[in-house]
Design a protein around this motif. Structure first.
Motif, PDB file in Angstrom:
ATOM      1  N   UNK A 261       0.785  -1.226   0.000  1.00  0.00           N
ATOM      2  CA  UNK A 261       0.000   0.000   0.000  1.00  0.00           C
ATOM      3  C   UNK A 261       0.817   1.276   0.000  1.00  0.00           C
ATOM      4  N   UNK A 262       2.119   1.173  -0.216  1.00  0.00           N
ATOM      5  CA  UNK A 262       2.972   2.363  -0.218  1.00  0.00           C
ATOM      6  C   UNK A 262       3.250   2.781  -1.659  1.00  0.00           C
ATOM      7  N   UNK A 263       2.677   3.909  -2.053  1.00  0.00           N
ATOM      8  CA  UNK A 263       2.789   4.384  -3.427  1.00  0.00           C
ATOM      9  C   UNK A 263       3.487   5.737  -3.517  1.00  0.00           C
ATOM     10  N   UNK A 264       3.941   6.270  -2.401  1.00  0.00           N
ATOM     11  CA  UNK A 264       4.641   7.561  -2.398  1.00  0.00           C
ATOM     12  C   UNK A 264       6.042   7.384  -1.829  1.00  0.00           C
ATOM     13  N   UNK A 265       6.714   6.379  -2.293  1.00  0.00           N
ATOM     14  CA  UNK A 265       8.034   6.014  -1.781  1.00  0.00           C
ATOM     15  C   UNK A 265       9.087   6.996  -2.275  1.00  0.00           C
ATOM     16  N   UNK A 266       9.948   7.398  -1.363  1.00  0.00           N
ATOM     17  CA  UNK A 266      11.095   8.230  -1.718  1.00  0.00           C
ATOM     18  C   UNK A 266      12.351   7.477  -1.287  1.00  0.00           C
ATOM     19  N   UNK A 267      13.347   7.483  -2.158  1.00  0.00           N
ATOM     20  CA  UNK A 267      14.597   6.782  -1.874  1.00  0.00           C
ATOM     21  C   UNK A 267      15.752   7.749  -2.061  1.00  0.00           C
TER      22      UNK A 267
END
Length: 170
Positions: free
Chosen positions: A64-70
């Motif tokens: 459910x994580x669609x705003x991932x920043x790396x």
């Protein structure tokens, strides 16, 4: 002419996530899987590092994580290569609307009345692909148990509204 393969030591670190999120990233992160490869080259390391943010985002989507920043870094030293990925998963998308029902000869049967209430994802829950699939399998199994061998899903969709952080299941 003889070619010699020189091992390039590689250490990969993933920070910012724990538990099943961390495990799923490491299973899907190719650079992580290749860190023990004695034949890996500097060119391959750079190529795998470039793909890593996309692989990390893909590994977190089923949860459910669609705003991932790396935030990633890759450094070479005398000891070898060090790849570090600082992951911010962002907020999990939550279920907003749930619409589960039956049509055809199953409609109105008492054993199909509470499908929505029994579905493993409910409004307000984090959207998790495995629970969505589990819910579909339970509905299919219920149909089979009651003799509806030809039952099938005419609609099964999940619409993710990323900006709102919400999902609709039907």
């Amino acid at each position: 002419q003889t070619s010699v393969c020189l091992a390039v030591p590689l250490t990969v670190t993933v920070e910012g996530v724990e538990g099943e999120l961390s495990t799923n990233i490491k299973i899907r992160l190719k650079i992580f899987l290749h860190q023990a490869d004695p034949a890996i080259t500097a060119r391959q390391i750079r190529r795998l590092h470039k793909r890593a943010p996309e692989e990390i985002a893909a590994a977190l989507a089923p949860y459910g994580y669609y705003s991932v920043k790396v935030d990633s870094s890759l450094a070479a030293s005398a000891e070898g290569w060090q790849a570090v990925y600082r992951v911010s998963a962002g907020p999990a998308v939550t279920v907003d609307r749930l619409s589960v029902g039956v049509t055809g000869p199953c409609r109105g049967r008492p054993f199909f009345e509470n499908l929505a209430a029994a579905f493993p994802l409910q409004p307000g829950d984090p959207l998790k692909d495995s629970l969505y699939e589990e819910g579909k399998k339970k509905i299919q199994a219920l149909a089979l148990v009651h003799g509806y061998n030809q039952a099938r899903f005419t609609e099964h969709t999940v619409v993710v509204r990323r900006k709102e952080g919400l999902a609709d299941i039907s």
